[in-house]
Write a protein that holds these residues in place. Structure first.
Motif, short mmCIF file in Angstrom:
data_model
loop_
_atom_site.label_atom_id
_atom_site.label_comp_id
_atom_site.label_asym_id
_atom_site.label_seq_id
_atom_site.Cartn_x
_atom_site.Cartn_y
_atom_site.Cartn_z
N ASP A 89 51.69 -31.12 59.41
CA ASP A 89 50.03 -30.90 58.57
C ASP A 89 49.92 -32.03 58.93
O ASP A 89 48.79 -31.89 58.71
CB ASP A 89 50.36 -30.42 56.91
CG ASP A 89 51.38 -28.63 56.78
OD1 ASP A 89 50.62 -28.19 58.12
OD2 ASP A 89 51.08 -28.36 56.12
N ALA A 90 50.43 -33.45 58.99
CA ALA A 90 49.46 -34.57 59.05
C ALA A 90 50.12 -34.88 60.36
O ALA A 90 49.47 -35.94 60.34
CB ALA A 90 51.07 -35.34 58.33
N MET A 91 50.03 -34.20 61.46
CA MET A 91 49.38 -34.65 63.42
C MET A 91 48.12 -34.67 63.05
O MET A 91 47.50 -33.76 62.33
CB MET A 91 50.37 -33.30 63.86
CG MET A 91 51.99 -33.91 63.82
SD MET A 91 52.44 -32.38 65.00
CE MET A 91 54.51 -33.00 64.64
N SER A 92 47.37 -35.30 64.23
CA SER A 92 46.13 -34.57 64.78
C SER A 92 45.99 -33.28 65.72
O SER A 92 47.44 -32.95 65.47
CB SER A 92 45.95 -35.47 65.84
OG SER A 92 46.44 -35.46 66.79
N GLU A 93 45.37 -32.52 65.78
CA GLU A 93 44.37 -31.21 66.09
C GLU A 93 45.41 -31.45 67.57
O GLU A 93 46.90 -30.41 68.12
CB GLU A 93 43.75 -31.26 66.43
CG GLU A 93 42.77 -30.50 65.37
CD GLU A 93 43.60 -29.77 64.26
OE1 GLU A 93 43.42 -28.50 65.22
OE2 GLU A 93 43.65 -29.31 63.37
N ASP B 173 47.88 -33.16 68.99
CA ASP B 173 49.75 -33.77 68.15
C ASP B 173 49.94 -32.07 68.12
O ASP B 173 51.01 -32.21 68.36
CB ASP B 173 49.90 -34.78 67.68
CG ASP B 173 50.26 -36.00 68.37
OD1 ASP B 173 49.54 -36.14 69.12
OD2 ASP B 173 49.66 -36.66 66.99
N LYS B 174 49.10 -31.62 67.38
CA LYS B 174 49.71 -30.27 66.74
C LYS B 174 49.99 -28.82 68.19
O LYS B 174 50.69 -28.57 68.39
CB LYS B 174 49.04 -29.90 65.54
CG LYS B 174 48.83 -30.84 64.64
CD LYS B 174 47.63 -29.59 63.13
CE LYS B 174 48.15 -30.27 62.12
NZ LYS B 174 46.80 -29.40 61.35
N GLU C 102 58.53 -30.84 59.60
CA GLU C 102 58.03 -31.67 58.56
C GLU C 102 57.58 -32.44 58.74
O GLU C 102 57.54 -33.06 60.53
CB GLU C 102 59.65 -32.08 57.91
CG GLU C 102 59.71 -33.05 57.06
CD GLU C 102 60.73 -33.90 56.81
OE1 GLU C 102 60.68 -34.65 56.47
OE2 GLU C 102 61.69 -33.28 55.86
N GLY C 103 55.65 -33.25 58.33
CA GLY C 103 55.07 -33.92 58.81
C GLY C 103 53.84 -32.86 59.93
O GLY C 103 53.08 -33.34 60.98
#
Length: 115
Positions: free
Chosen positions: A97-101, A103-104, A94-95
């Protein structure tokens, strides 16, 4: 429709055998039954072959990170179409897709797939 003779045993209306490689004209848009497997279509009306089909929008490769369902209820993170994490439940991602590259990338590093 124009047909090229590819097999021996085809005779014209005068009883003369047509040579292999010769082109004949026939009426209609279908190969007559007596010519099936003995000729090929070379011109005239007929169906055009599809040589460059459109891309399938459902299966286009995704560039970068993407969450995909691996099996019912189990998800993985793919990078450029390749799974890079272990299988997880939807709530674990969850969430994402909203992370920065950055953070991903850090998340993926923590959840790496076992090799």
């Amino acid at each position: 429709m124009k047909l090229e003779i590819t097999e021996k045993g085809i005779f014209d209306q005068n009883g003369k055998e047509a040579e292999v490689g010769s082109v004949i004209d026939v009426k209609g848009d279908e190969v007559p039954a007596w010519l099936v497997n003995k000729c090929r279509v070379v011109g005239g009306k007929g169906k055009a072959a599809v040589t460059n089909p459109a891309k399938d929008p459902v299966n286009e490769p995704v560039v970068g990170y993407a969450v995909v369902e691996k099996s019912p209820g189990w998800f993985v993170v793919n990078k450029d179409g390749v799974a890079v994490t272990k299988a997880m439940r939807k709530g674990d991602l969850e969430g994402f897709d909203a992370m920065s590259e950055e953070d991903k990338a850090a998340f993926v590093e923590l959840q790496k797939a076992e090799a």
